[in-house]
Scaffold this active site. Structure first.
Site, PDB file in Angstrom:
ATOM      1  N   ASP A  23       0.873  -1.172   0.000  1.00 59.40           N
ATOM      2  CA  ASP A  23       0.000   0.000   0.000  1.00 59.40           C
ATOM      3  C   ASP A  23       0.909   1.222   0.000  1.00 59.40           C
ATOM      4  OD1 ASP A  23      -1.662   2.145   0.548  1.00 59.40           O
ATOM      5  OD2 ASP A  23      -2.871   1.062   2.025  1.00 59.40           O
TER       6      ASP A  23
ATOM      7  N   SER B 112       2.724  13.066 -16.321  1.00 56.50           N
ATOM      8  CA  SER B 112       1.593  13.250 -17.227  1.00 56.50           C
ATOM      9  C   SER B 112       1.795  14.578 -17.950  1.00 56.50           C
ATOM     10  CB  SER B 112       0.289  13.292 -16.419  1.00 56.50           C
ATOM     11  OG  SER B 112      -0.785  13.778 -17.189  1.00 56.50           O
TER      12      SER B 112
ATOM     13  N   TYR C 237      -4.939  17.028  -8.978  1.00 57.04           N
ATOM     14  CA  TYR C 237      -4.101  16.080  -9.726  1.00 57.04           C
ATOM     15  C   TYR C 237      -2.929  16.812 -10.362  1.00 57.04           C
ATOM     16  CZ  TYR C 237      -2.737  12.636 -13.259  1.00 57.04           C
ATOM     17  OH  TYR C 237      -2.026  11.765 -14.047  1.00 57.04           O
TER      18      TYR C 237
ATOM     19  N   LYS D 238       1.287  16.191  -9.950  1.00 60.49           N
ATOM     20  CA  LYS D 238       2.206  15.937 -11.051  1.00 60.49           C
ATOM     21  C   LYS D 238       3.195  17.088 -11.246  1.00 60.49           C
ATOM     22  CE  LYS D 238       0.752  11.843 -12.009  1.00 60.49           C
ATOM     23  NZ  LYS D 238       1.584  10.674 -11.665  1.00 60.49           N
TER      24      LYS D 238
END
Length: 297
Positions: free
Chosen positions: A65, A144, A157, A161
């Site tokens: 995890d 990304s 998000y 990144k």
């Protein structure tokens, strides 16, 4: 660096998607490669491991995890105890969530950063001494295009990144003297469960989004996601880019994994901000949002 078939490569998020595709590609192309596969879902992880073993790879499975620091550190230690070294680290585990910055709870923000940034730092820090001792290594961080440009309803998000890109750039310079390369992979849309997970995560985190002032635009997110998915790459195609980054003698700082990705990023970062804002306003339906009226005493 030894040839790939003699290397030990650790892949996080290896139970599905890009991680699973990469593991099987490496096993296919480099018989005898030693793989460490980490993820939470044991059954899926075991299935990927079995497929890699069938292709001739030596595989260690470590259920992990990534939000648990002790488990991440144990992953590094088990890798070194079992194989004695690690040549390639692919920090692939991560997820996205969508929603207005205003509405995403702080707890969900922390969770996003914990998985997408903190776990990467934790695992990298744990393995760097071994890479330095053996005289080199390769670290691949899955970012990304959202690590270069921001999109409406992806702010949290984006933050994860953007942070990963900054850390990776600094780390690349710091460890280059020890023969350790650091590269970022920047996919565009990929045919995975990313958008489904992003919507599910956001729906769980945001209370009553249908009552929000953002609802007219949020209601269009599925349509927006489908537009992106129409241009999406397969996980196998992205895995090929990661494979290139692992094997390049002189790895690039960034590998863009999207059609016309480099050109798109150049345009989005150099065109006037007002033009780019106008583009995303149209794509995401932000023109449907209305100012909140205020009462005068």
């Amino acid at each position: 660096m030894p040839p790939l078939h003699q290397q030990v490569v650790l892949i996080t998020g290896a139970s599905s998607g890009i991680g699973a595709a990469l593991a099987q590609l490496l096993a296919d192309r480099h018989r005898g490669i030693r793989l460490v596969l980490a993820a939470r879902t044991v059954a899926k992880l075991d299935s990927v491991a079995a497929a890699c073993r069938d292709r001739g790879a030596d595989v260690l499975v470590v259920p992990t995890d990534m939000t648990e620091t002790a488990q991440v550190q144990a992953l590094a230690q088990q890798t070194l105890d079992h194989f004695g070294r690690v040549d390639g680290l692919v920090n692939n585990a991560g997820y996205g969530q969508m929603g207005p910055v205003e509405l995403i709870p702080v707890a969900a923000v922390r969770q996003q950063l914990e998985v997408n940034v903190v776990s990467v730092l934790t695992l990298t820090q744990a393995l760097l001494p071994a890479m330095r001792h053996q005289g080199g290594g390769r670290i691949i961080n899955l970012s990304s295009v959202a690590g270069q440009v921001a999109f409406p309803f992806s702010g949290v998000y984006n933050a994860s990144k953007f942070a990963l890109e900054g850390v990776s750039d600094a780390l690349r310079m710091e460890v280059a003297p020890f023969g350790i390369g650091v590269s970022l992979i920047e996919p565009g849309p990929v045919k995975t469960e990313f958008f489904t997970v992003a919507r599910t995560t956001s729906e769980a985190a945001i209370a009553n989004p249908q009552d929000s002032v953002y609802h007219p635009a949020l209601a269009q997110l599925d349509q927006v996601a489908q537009q992106f998915l129409d241009q999406a790459w397969s996980v196998d195609r992205v895995a090929e880019v990661i494979h290139q980054a692992l094997g390049d003698r002189h790895p690039k700082p960034r590998y863009v994994a999207a059609d016309y990705g480099s050109l798109l990023l150049f345009c989005l970062k150099t065109l006037p901000t007002a033009w780019v804002d106008g583009l995303w306003k149209k794509v995401y339906g932000l023109g449907l949002l209305q100012p909140t009226a205020t009462k005068k005493d």
